[in-house]
Design a protein around this motif. Structure first.
Motif, PDB file in Angstrom:
ATOM      1  N   ARG A 120       0.866  -1.179   0.000  1.00 53.66           N
ATOM      2  CA  ARG A 120       0.000   0.000   0.000  1.00 53.66           C
ATOM      3  C   ARG A 120       0.900   1.224   0.000  1.00 53.66           C
ATOM      4  NH1 ARG A 120      -1.807   0.302   5.126  1.00 53.66           N
ATOM      5  NH2 ARG A 120      -0.406  -1.414   5.654  1.00 53.66           N
ATOM      6  N   TYR A 126       3.916   0.468   2.318  1.00 48.95           N
ATOM      7  CA  TYR A 126       3.850  -0.476   3.435  1.00 48.95           C
ATOM      8  C   TYR A 126       3.563  -1.863   2.884  1.00 48.95           C
ATOM      9  CZ  TYR A 126       3.544   3.496   6.631  1.00 48.95           C
ATOM     10  OH  TYR A 126       3.808   4.646   7.337  1.00 48.95           O
ATOM     11  N   ARG A 127       4.307  -2.838   3.365  1.00 52.52           N
ATOM     12  CA  ARG A 127       4.137  -4.205   2.900  1.00 52.52           C
ATOM     13  C   ARG A 127       2.791  -4.762   3.335  1.00 52.52           C
ATOM     14  NH1 ARG A 127       7.779  -8.427   2.812  1.00 52.52           N
ATOM     15  NH2 ARG A 127       9.364  -6.935   2.164  1.00 52.52           N
ATOM     16  N   ASP A 128       2.110  -5.422   2.430  1.00 54.91           N
ATOM     17  CA  ASP A 128       0.866  -6.141   2.703  1.00 54.91           C
ATOM     18  C   ASP A 128       1.008  -7.565   2.186  1.00 54.91           C
ATOM     19  OD1 ASP A 128      -0.763  -4.387   4.035  1.00 54.91           O
ATOM     20  OD2 ASP A 128      -1.889  -3.757   2.279  1.00 54.91           O
ATOM     21  N   SER A 129       0.182  -8.431   2.681  1.00 53.82           N
ATOM     22  CA  SER A 129       0.028  -9.738   2.044  1.00 53.82           C
ATOM     23  C   SER A 129      -0.964  -9.583   0.887  1.00 53.82           C
ATOM     24  CB  SER A 129      -0.503 -10.764   3.039  1.00 53.82           C
ATOM     25  OG  SER A 129      -1.834 -10.423   3.431  1.00 53.82           O
ATOM     26  N   GLN A 132      -4.391  -9.118   2.417  1.00 48.17           N
ATOM     27  CA  GLN A 132      -4.635  -7.791   2.985  1.00 48.17           C
ATOM     28  C   GLN A 132      -4.915  -6.758   1.895  1.00 48.17           C
ATOM     29  OE1 GLN A 132      -0.886  -7.643   5.108  1.00 48.17           O
ATOM     30  NE2 GLN A 132      -1.901  -7.738   7.091  1.00 48.17           N
ATOM     31  N   LEU A 133      -4.116  -6.794   0.841  1.00 43.43           N
ATOM     32  CA  LEU A 133      -4.318  -5.794  -0.204  1.00 43.43           C
ATOM     33  C   LEU A 133      -5.621  -6.048  -0.946  1.00 43.43           C
ATOM     34  CD1 LEU A 133      -2.725  -3.340  -1.163  1.00 43.43           C
ATOM     35  CD2 LEU A 133      -1.909  -4.708  -3.086  1.00 43.43           C
ATOM     36  N   THR A 136      -8.420  -4.683   1.098  1.00 45.80           N
ATOM     37  CA  THR A 136      -8.511  -3.229   0.987  1.00 45.80           C
ATOM     38  C   THR A 136      -9.273  -2.829  -0.271  1.00 45.80           C
ATOM     39  OG1 THR A 136      -6.454  -2.850   2.206  1.00 45.80           O
ATOM     40  CG2 THR A 136      -7.160  -1.105   0.707  1.00 45.80           C
TER      41      THR A 136
END
Length: 457
Positions: A120, A126-129, A132-133, A136
């Motif tokens: 993101r 920022y790192r996401d899996s 998670q992304l 979002t």
């Protein structure tokens, strides 16, 4: 992208004009994420790659073959993107952006690339899996960033995440807001400087443009008269995928994942193999001519021919021949007849040979038993005058900026409902990209097909 130019205090504004408003170290030092330490550029001949793509963990495939070693996806989640990803309401409706990007993320996650990472982009990435992304995108931005800055993000991607056999995909509305109207002429320079800071010799950028319904607050790039438009929008709003990386990696990623859905396209610094081609003596030919290659009649089926031997020709008895082109390995932009017709050119000497038509394959040509069934496109050439000796012809597809870029560009997006699907200063952004990628690859035509026109023996 809403601009940090208008949202940050004066001190931060000064810092923003430096190579980045956040450091490259910040990008990799996220809570709960282990990352390699910052390495001085003098110690690294290439890019500082994310941990997932270090040589110890994955052996990159040879350039031009096999799966990519790394795909990094960056999704902007500033306030200007909320209208694309509104929080799920009682009717559980979603936007076309949400449907499209969720599907794209799923395809990336299932792709054969050795490593996939997701980020993101707020005030920094920022790192996401993947989960998670994707959540979002589907459920809406929960904590939007106040600002992002396009040149800083581009500098970060090219400086910190650029590596052989790797692509970076940036998803954003690409609304770049200068601090004031006087800074508008420097938008292209800002983008050029950001992409050129690390001087990647094989840098390529593919741009894919889409549009979506938009439900939320729209933030115009220049807020002198209108700071925001609430309850927007009555028109679709554009968003973009920028694919950034080495030219060969960008070409292969485009072909594998981005050619499946219709989109506006522009490609900078990407090279393509010369497509298969041949003269077709039994397809819409007119007049007295034949293949001029030696022993053409004895050659195997499927052979290609590029020499036209003309027995007789005049204004009253013209010669017409068709060149078949197999463009299936090229991006959709270069297969579009609307692009081909104005940009295919025939260069000739001692003859009046000229292109009279360009058309795509149809059911009849595809189902034909003739050689035309091997080709996706056809170029018809007419000749009424011929020199006394063999002369070369060149069929060339020029590399021109597609018309949609100008059509999607606006100098003022404060009346976006009336202007329609347009992006502030889009042409200037892509001027900046073109300045960096306008080496020999970008100056050269997309392809050149050599032909010969000669009197019959």
């Amino acid at each position: 992208m809403t601009s940090s130019f208008r949202l940050l205090p004066a001190l931060a504004l000064g810092l923003l004009l430096l190579p980045g408003c956040y450091s490259r170290k910040d990008i990799k030092e996220e809570a709960g994420t282990e990352t390699p330490p910052e390495v001085p550029p003098t110690e690294v001949p290439g890019a500082v790659a994310p941990k997932e793509s270090t040589a110890a963990e994955v052996a990159p495939a040879a350039a031009g073959s096999g799966p990519l070693a790394q795909v990094n996806v960056f999704l902007e989640v500033s306030g200007s993107m909320e209208g694309f990803m509104p929080k799920t309401g009682a009717d559980a409706s979603n936007t076309r952006f949400q449907q499209h990007v969720a599907q794209f993320l799923s395809e990336v996650n299932r792709s054969s690339a050795a490593r996939k990472t997701y980020f993101r982009i707020k005030e920094k990435p920022y790192r996401d899996s993947y989960q998670q992304l994707s959540q979002t995108v589907r459920s809406g931005i929960q904590q939007p960033a106040s600002s992002t800055n396009i040149p800083t993000v581009l500098d970060t991607l090219v400086s910190g995440y650029y590596a052989p056999n790797t692509v970076n995909v940036l998803i954003s509305d690409f609304i770049y807001s200068p601090k004031n109207a006087g800074a508008i002429p420097y938008i292209s320079t800002d983008v050029t400087d950001a992409l050129n800071r690390t001087q990647r010799q094989d840098l390529a950028v593919s741009v894919y443009g889409y549009s979506s319904d938009f439900r939320g607050t729209y933030y115009p790039a220049l807020n002198a008269s209108v700071k925001k438009i609430t309850g927007c929008c009555d028109t679709d709003i554009p968003y973009y995928f920028w694919v950034i990386g080495p030219a060969d990696a960008v070409r292969r990623f485009d072909a594998a994942l981005l050619e499946k859905q219709p989109a506006q396209q522009a490609h900078f610094g990407v090279g393509y193999p010369t497509p298969a081609s041949s003269l077709l003596s039994r397809f819409q030919n007119v007049g007295s001519w034949y293949y001029g290659e030696k022993d053409a009649s004895k050659r195997a089926a499927g052979a290609s021919y590029h020499t036209v031997a003309v027995s007789k020709v005049s204004a009253k008895e013209p010669v017409e021949f068709v060149v078949g082109l197999d463009l299936k390995t090229l991006p959709g932009l270069y297969r579009d007849v609307k692009y081909l017709k104005p940009n295919l050119q025939l260069q000739a000497q001692d003859t009046d040979a000229k292109i009279t038509d360009v058309f795509a394959a149809n059911d009849q040509t595809k189902n034909s038993s003739g050689a035309e069934n091997q080709y996706t496109h056809f170029v018809k050439v007419r000749v009424t005058k011929l020199g006394k000796a063999a002369r070369p012809l060149q069929l060339t597809l020029n590399n021109q900026r597609p018309a949609w870029i100008g059509q999607w560009t606006t100098k003022n997006d404060s009346n976006i409902n009336q202007a329609g699907a347009k992006t502030f200063a889009l042409s200037s952004l892509l001027d900046g990209v073109e300045a960096v990628t306008s080496g020999e690859q970008n100056k050269a035509p997309i392809f050149t097909i050599p032909l010969t026109l000669q009197p019959a023996d």
